[in-house]
Scaffold this motif. Structure first.
Motif, PDB file in Angstrom:
ATOM      1  N   LYS A 257       8.951  13.974  13.224  1.00  0.00           N
ATOM      2  CA  LYS A 257       7.947  13.259  13.740  1.00  0.00           C
ATOM      3  C   LYS A 257       7.390  11.825  12.964  1.00  0.00           C
ATOM      4  O   LYS A 257       7.925  10.924  14.144  1.00  0.00           O
ATOM      5  N   ALA A 258       6.648  11.872  12.093  1.00  0.00           N
ATOM      6  CA  ALA A 258       6.106  10.584  11.819  1.00  0.00           C
ATOM      7  C   ALA A 258       7.032   9.026  11.688  1.00  0.00           C
ATOM      8  O   ALA A 258       6.513   8.623  11.680  1.00  0.00           O
ATOM      9  N   THR A 259       8.272  10.189  10.793  1.00  0.00           N
ATOM     10  CA  THR A 259       9.307   8.540  10.337  1.00  0.00           C
ATOM     11  C   THR A 259       9.966   8.298  12.019  1.00  0.00           C
ATOM     12  O   THR A 259      10.064   6.775  12.325  1.00  0.00           O
TER      13      THR A 259
ATOM     14  N   LEU B 158      -0.123   8.211   8.665  1.00  0.00           N
ATOM     15  CA  LEU B 158      -0.097   9.563   8.338  1.00  0.00           C
ATOM     16  C   LEU B 158      -0.661  10.920   8.525  1.00  0.00           C
ATOM     17  O   LEU B 158      -0.759  11.859   8.625  1.00  0.00           O
ATOM     18  N   ALA B 159      -1.559  10.777   9.944  1.00  0.00           N
ATOM     19  CA  ALA B 159      -2.098  11.719  10.908  1.00  0.00           C
ATOM     20  C   ALA B 159      -1.206  12.753  11.108  1.00  0.00           C
ATOM     21  O   ALA B 159      -1.919  13.844  10.781  1.00  0.00           O
TER      22      ALA B 159
ATOM     23  N   THR C  76       0.871  -1.430   0.384  1.00  0.00           N
ATOM     24  CA  THR C  76       0.101  -0.100  -0.463  1.00  0.00           C
ATOM     25  C   THR C  76       1.050   1.475  -0.109  1.00  0.00           C
ATOM     26  O   THR C  76       2.159   0.971   0.647  1.00  0.00           O
ATOM     27  N   GLY C  77       0.462   2.390  -0.768  1.00  0.00           N
ATOM     28  CA  GLY C  77       1.651   3.129  -0.380  1.00  0.00           C
ATOM     29  C   GLY C  77       0.674   4.795  -1.970  1.00  0.00           C
ATOM     30  O   GLY C  77      -0.485   3.986  -2.120  1.00  0.00           O
ATOM     31  N   GLY C  78       1.766   5.968  -1.931  1.00  0.00           N
ATOM     32  CA  GLY C  78       0.957   6.764  -2.499  1.00  0.00           C
ATOM     33  C   GLY C  78       1.143   7.903  -1.857  1.00  0.00           C
ATOM     34  O   GLY C  78       3.169   8.015  -1.172  1.00  0.00           O
ATOM     35  N   ARG C  79       1.600   9.011  -2.175  1.00  0.00           N
ATOM     36  CA  ARG C  79       1.670  10.521  -2.281  1.00  0.00           C
ATOM     37  C   ARG C  79       0.916  11.238  -1.660  1.00  0.00           C
ATOM     38  O   ARG C  79      -0.502  11.350  -1.903  1.00  0.00           O
ATOM     39  N   LEU C  80       1.159  12.828  -0.819  1.00  0.00           N
ATOM     40  CA  LEU C  80       0.106  13.701  -0.387  1.00  0.00           C
ATOM     41  C   LEU C  80       0.909  14.974  -0.532  1.00  0.00           C
ATOM     42  O   LEU C  80       2.777  14.708  -0.765  1.00  0.00           O
ATOM     43  N   MET C  81       0.235  15.787  -1.302  1.00  0.00           N
ATOM     44  CA  MET C  81       0.850  16.732  -2.050  1.00  0.00           C
ATOM     45  C   MET C  81       0.767  17.738  -0.953  1.00  0.00           C
ATOM     46  O   MET C  81      -1.073  18.196  -0.785  1.00  0.00           O
TER      47      MET C  81
END
Length: 439
Positions: free
Chosen positions: A220-222, A269-270, A200-205
């Motif tokens: 922080k997410a990493t 991703l929150a 599962t994957g994709g992109r946020l812009m």
């Protein structure tokens, strides 16, 4: 002797020499002595024997990636036609010829529940990528491409073809996992495959104006993400090109890509989503064949330059430096932050010359439309690389090197000494030249 080739010998007298001699990266004007378009492993054996007899050197290049001036005056063997590909699902392995690209291998894995360790381009050869380290979308759970090499079919300095693995020559395997083509011509390889039941994957812009907040949230997410999840972040400035969609043409963005082999992205991703205005979000199930195209790296030959730097943490100071050099449109097309696995390739510390030593890397890229801009683009990249020096940690494998770098930028003196000792044992006459020579 080379008249017996099944493939084609191309020399400076050949009518298509200018086209054939060029690598994929058009910013490097590589000038080999000749190019052999090998029809099979037998041609590679003939070339190596000829070179050894005549005091010449041999380099291997599949589709032209990895162009450097180290290949000047060598016989460049193009291995595109070595396209053997077979997958053993129960053994979780694949055998690939030296010309097989990541797009082909990943396409053969659709429906198997397995994946290889592709990077950001489907057009790169599997063998060349693994020999030079290889940063993968799945480096966090499974390590980099070098660690996936189980065995190689190698044409050695005597011009003989043989299989090499950890049982037969562990030191040579260590060197091949990151030492590039300096030890022989690899005509095929067995690579390890990895569980991927639900990619599962994709992109946020996001708007480029929100980059500081988004990159802070990315850092922080990493730290919060499980090891199965990989997050890469970008500053991207799209040119005014009619080939681009109107939605991005001439515009700049901050983007975050995410991928996992097991479908578990809940909550990851929150933190990133809340950092700014999400202009676009596409997160979906992916087949293995779609992974290498996730961040849309261009495949036609380009005049491209890049720099990389490894570091430990995404700090406000690091973010500020990136934005000061690449926050506005310039000759730097893209700056990426990639979260990598630390502590040994493929979970086996010491198994490869290309063991990663830091959890993050910065990769900045310039693609110039005309040769007269090349020097200015390189100057901007070098300035950014110098600006990142306060945070630099350790070394980068060869797949992260600029064309002007050397292997001294990759390895400690102890590792270089070990590589030289292995080179002297397996190639005492210095017949083989990788795209970065051993210093």
């Amino acid at each position: 002797m080379l008249e017996q080739l099944r493939g084609r010998l191309v020399t400076p007298e050949s009518p298509d020499w200018e086209q054939v001699r060029s690598g994929w990266n058009l910013s490097v004007d590589q000038r080999p002595a000749a190019v052999v378009e090998a029809a099979g492993p037998g041609d590679v054996e003939q070339v190596v024997r000829y070179a050894r007899t005549h005091g010449l050197q041999v380099s291997a290049q599949a589709g032209g990636h990895g162009a450097t001036h180290a290949l000047d005056d060598t016989i460049v063997v193009r291995t595109d036609a070595l396209d053997e590909l077979s997958v053993d699902v129960p053994a979780r392995s694949a055998r690939v010829g030296a010309g097989v690209r990541w797009g082909s291998l990943q396409g053969a894995l659709d429906g198997t529940g397995l994946t290889g360790l592709p990077g950001s381009s489907a057009s790169v050869s599997v063998v060349g990528y693994c020999l030079n380290g290889g940063f993968s979308w799945f480096s966090r759970p499974y390590g980099s491409g070098a660690g996936s090499l189980r065995a190689v079919e190698l044409v050695d300095a005597a011009g003989d073809r043989r299989w090499v693995d950890d049982a037969s020559d562990p030191d040579l395997m260590w060197a091949l996992r990151g030492g590039g083509g300096n030890f022989g011509v690899v005509t095929a390889a067995e690579v390890e495959l990895h569980p991927a039941p639900a990619i599962t994957g994709g992109r946020l812009m996001f708007p480029i104006e929100q980059a500081a907040a988004v990159l802070t949230a990315y850092g922080k997410a990493t730290q919060e993400a499980p090891e199965s999840v990989t997050l890469w972040a970008y500053l991207v400035h799209y040119p005014q090109s009619p080939a681009l969609p109107e939605a991005v043409r001439g515009k700049s963005f901050c983007m975050v890509d995410v991928i996992t082999p097991d479908g578990e992205l809940d909550g990851v991703l929150a933190t990133v989503r809340s950092a700014g205005t999400v202009l676009s979000e596409v997160i979906r199930p992916l087949q293995p064949s779609e992974v290498a195209d996730l961040n849309s790296v261009p495949t036609p030959p380009q005049a491209l330059s890049l720099i990389t730097s490894a570091f430990q943490e995404v700090t406000p100071e690091l973010i500020g430096t990136l934005l000061s050099y690449a926050g506005e449109p310039s000759l730097i097309f893209q700056v990426a932050i990639r979260h990598l696995r630390s502590g040994g390739v493929g979970g086996r510390p010491g198994a490869a010359a290309a063991d990663p030593v830091a959890p993050y890397m910065v990769l900045a890229v310039s693609i110039v439309p005309s040769p007269e801009l090349q020097q200015a683009a390189e100057d901007q990249l070098r300035a950014l690389q110098e600006g990142l020096l306060p945070w630099r940690t350790g070394y980068m494998p060869p797949s992260g090197l600029s064309a002007w770098n050397t292997l001294r930028d990759c390895y400690s003196e102890a590792d270089l000494t070990r590589l030289r000792e292995i080179k002297r044992r397996v190639d005492p006459d210095d017949t083989f030249v990788g795209n970065f020579r051993l210093p």
